[in-house]
Design an enzyme around this catalytic site. Structure first.
Site, short mmCIF file in Angstrom:
data_model
loop_
_atom_site.label_atom_id
_atom_site.label_comp_id
_atom_site.label_asym_id
_atom_site.label_seq_id
_atom_site.Cartn_x
_atom_site.Cartn_y
_atom_site.Cartn_z
N ARG A 164 0.60 -1.23 0.15
CA ARG A 164 -0.08 0.13 0.10
C ARG A 164 0.75 1.33 0.04
O ARG A 164 0.12 2.25 0.47
CB ARG A 164 -1.02 0.08 1.32
CG ARG A 164 -2.01 -1.01 1.31
CD ARG A 164 -3.08 -0.47 0.01
NE ARG A 164 -4.41 -0.97 0.15
CZ ARG A 164 -5.00 -2.08 0.02
NH1 ARG A 164 -4.22 -3.12 -0.67
NH2 ARG A 164 -6.14 -2.26 0.31
N SER A 236 -11.37 0.06 2.92
CA SER A 236 -10.55 -0.14 4.04
C SER A 236 -10.06 1.45 4.69
O SER A 236 -9.57 2.06 3.91
CB SER A 236 -9.35 -0.53 3.84
OG SER A 236 -9.50 -2.06 3.36
N GLU A 332 -5.59 4.63 5.81
CA GLU A 332 -5.46 4.53 4.57
C GLU A 332 -5.85 5.66 3.77
O GLU A 332 -5.32 6.07 2.88
CB GLU A 332 -5.85 3.07 3.93
CG GLU A 332 -5.33 3.20 2.58
CD GLU A 332 -5.75 1.78 2.00
OE1 GLU A 332 -6.92 1.08 2.03
OE2 GLU A 332 -5.03 1.27 1.13
N1 EPU Z 1 -11.69 -9.58 9.82
C1 EPU Z 1 -12.31 -9.46 11.26
N2 EPU Z 1 -13.42 -8.89 11.19
C2 EPU Z 1 -14.15 -8.07 10.16
C3 EPU Z 1 -13.37 -8.31 8.89
C4 EPU Z 1 -12.25 -9.22 8.99
O1 EPU Z 1 -11.89 -10.05 12.29
O2 EPU Z 1 -15.06 -7.68 10.37
C5 EPU Z 1 -10.33 -10.49 9.70
C6 EPU Z 1 -10.62 -11.91 9.69
O3 EPU Z 1 -9.70 -12.73 10.06
C7 EPU Z 1 -10.10 -11.91 8.08
C8 EPU Z 1 -8.90 -10.80 8.17
O4 EPU Z 1 -9.68 -10.03 8.88
O5 EPU Z 1 -9.65 -13.07 7.66
C9 EPU Z 1 -8.69 -10.31 6.86
O6 EPU Z 1 -10.02 -9.66 6.17
P1 EPU Z 1 -10.06 -9.50 4.74
O7 EPU Z 1 -9.78 -10.57 3.95
O8 EPU Z 1 -11.28 -8.84 4.33
O9 EPU Z 1 -8.92 -8.36 4.19
P2 EPU Z 1 -8.40 -7.19 4.98
O10 EPU Z 1 -7.13 -7.50 5.35
O11 EPU Z 1 -9.30 -6.47 6.17
C10 EPU Z 1 -7.38 -6.34 2.73
C11 EPU Z 1 -7.47 -5.15 2.00
C12 EPU Z 1 -8.73 -4.77 1.10
C13 EPU Z 1 -8.85 -6.13 0.27
C14 EPU Z 1 -8.94 -7.39 1.15
C15 EPU Z 1 -8.77 -8.61 0.41
C16 EPU Z 1 -5.86 -3.50 3.40
C17 EPU Z 1 -5.81 -2.22 3.96
N3 EPU Z 1 -7.30 -3.78 2.90
O12 EPU Z 1 -8.37 -6.04 3.66
O13 EPU Z 1 -8.61 -3.53 0.53
O14 EPU Z 1 -10.09 -6.03 -0.45
O15 EPU Z 1 -7.70 -7.32 1.74
O16 EPU Z 1 -7.76 -8.81 -0.30
O17 EPU Z 1 -4.87 -4.21 2.94
C18 EPU Z 1 -9.14 -1.43 0.45
O18 EPU Z 1 -7.98 -1.20 0.21
O19 EPU Z 1 -10.13 -0.53 0.34
C19 EPU Z 1 -9.77 -2.74 0.41
C20 EPU Z 1 -10.91 -3.04 0.50
#
Ligand code: EPU
Length: 336
Positions: A164, A236, A332
């Site tokens: 990022r 995010s 972010e």
């Molecule tokens: N989780 C929770 N609670 C929640 C949601 C998620 O505990 O409400 C935990 C779960 O353990 C899950 C982990 O967080 O496995 C990761 O969640 P997720 O796969 O949704 O990914 P993220 O790390 O929250 C990142 C990117 C997203 C992207 C997703 C999928 C960042 C800041 N965000 O989110 O990007 O879509 O991975 O690859 O790295 C964005 O930047 O706007 C965005 C949506």
């Protein structure tokens, strides 16, 4: 060049904030951008360049010039047995570019389907999702320096990408270059990435193609993330933080189920969404802002929130995550 005065930015920020800018300037060609970069009045004002406003939080009206690129067009500039190179105008809608590549059978961007924003901004913040980062497909970035007015071509290495971030997002370079084109290198024989999230699960029993991977990513995103056309949000709100292995071991003792991604020997990445959910924020609201009930990393404009209300909620979240886990979350989203 389009110039508007006292202009509403409602359609230019995905939080759906009805803020105004003193001036709005949109250039369609490099020649117009060159003119702008020679303009004394421009440099006498406060100014900020936006894409689709999908990563911005306006804290109030903007007393200056908001700049937007309408340089579009997608040109195939090179091709060999394995790859194609596309020169893409910074003002192209991101997801339309992904759809175009998928339709043509060119692999690389499909996991980044449905991310809001534009091609130029994708190269600033190294957008990423489902195990892919746009930097893996960026060959060059063509940008004008605001200091010299000259165009410079950055190689991928010069863009210095990591999770990022990259050259254009670093505090010392921020706002100092306007990207006009991004050259993407795409594969004729796609290399699929299905092991992040539940893409493989979603595709079970289906043929694997660029089209079906795109469909899977779109379906997964739609099931978790609010559509900014319906509910204001910027995806995010925070980046996922890194902690040291020692800090991680302490956390793991206390929270054996903590999710994490090992990065290297010195850093472990923890999902910010998990930290926020553990602090009890999921679905909670404050003023017109709220934490999305399906994904704790997303702050939504639930009921005519102001930018300040969204920022206050984010600040409260940071405070409680710091108290509970001793981790400092970094937005972010850019505050303007
Ligand atoms: N989780 C929770 N609670 C929640 C949601 C998620 O505990 O409400 C935990 C779960 O353990 C899950 C982990 O967080 O496995 C990761 O969640 P997720 O796969 O949704 O990914 P993220 O790390 O929250 C990142 C990117 C997203 C992207 C997703 C999928 C960042 C800041 N965000 O989110 O990007 O879509 O991975 O690859 O790295 C964005 O930047 O706007 C965005 C949506």
């Amino acid at each position: 060049m389009r110039i508007e005065r006292n202009y509403s930015l409602l359609k230019h920020n995905t939080f759906g904030l009805d803020v105004k800018t003193k001036y709005f300037v949109e250039y369609e060609t490099e020649a117009d951008l060159q003119k702008l970069l020679c303009d004394e009045f421009f440099f006498s004002q406060r100014f900020w360049h936006i894409g689709q406003g999908s990563n911005l939080l306006f804290l109030g009206d903007f007393d200056g010039i908001i700049v937007h690129s309408a340089i579009r067009g997608i040109e195939k500039i090179k091709e060999d047995e394995h790859s194609v190179w596309l020169k893409v105008g910074a003002g192209n809608d991101w997801d339309s570019l992904v759809a175009y590549c998928v339709e043509n059978g060119w692999g690389g961007l499909e996991n980044l389907s449905l991310i809001p924003g534009e091609a130029g901004a994708s190269a600033v913040q190294n957008i990423g999702a489902y195990g892919a980062e746009v930097s893996e497909c960026i060959e060059e970035v063509h940008a004008y320096s605001l200091e010299t007015g000259e165009k410079r071509i950055f190689s991928n290495a010069e863009c210095d990408y990591s999770y990022r971030t990259g050259f254009f997002k670093k505090p010392e370079n921020r706002g100092k270059y306007y990207i006009v084109h991004v050259v993407f290198k795409l594969l004729k024989q796609a290399e699929f990435r299905l092991d992040y999230g539940n893409i493989r699960e979603y595709l079970a029993g289906k043929p694997i193609s660029l089209q079906t991977v795109r469909e899977a990513v779109i379906a997964i995103r739609k099931s978790k993330l609010p559509d900014p056309k319906e509910t204001g949000n910027a995806g995010s709100f925070f980046v996922n933080p890194y902690v040291s292995p020692e800090h991680f071991q302490q956390l793991k003792k206390q929270y054996p189920d903590i999710p994490y991604y090992p990065v290297n020997e010195t850093r472990v990445k923890i999902p910010a969404a998990w930290l926020i959910e553990q602090c009890g924020w999921k679905g909670k609201s404050a003023g017109g802002a709220a934490v999305h009930e399906k994904h704790a990393l997303v702050i939504i404009n639930q009921n005519r929130a102001t930018g300040q209300e969204i920022a206050s909620l984010a600040e409260e979240i940071c405070k409680t995550v710091k108290e509970k886990f001793n981790i400092e979350l970094q937005p972010e989203v850019n505050y303007i």
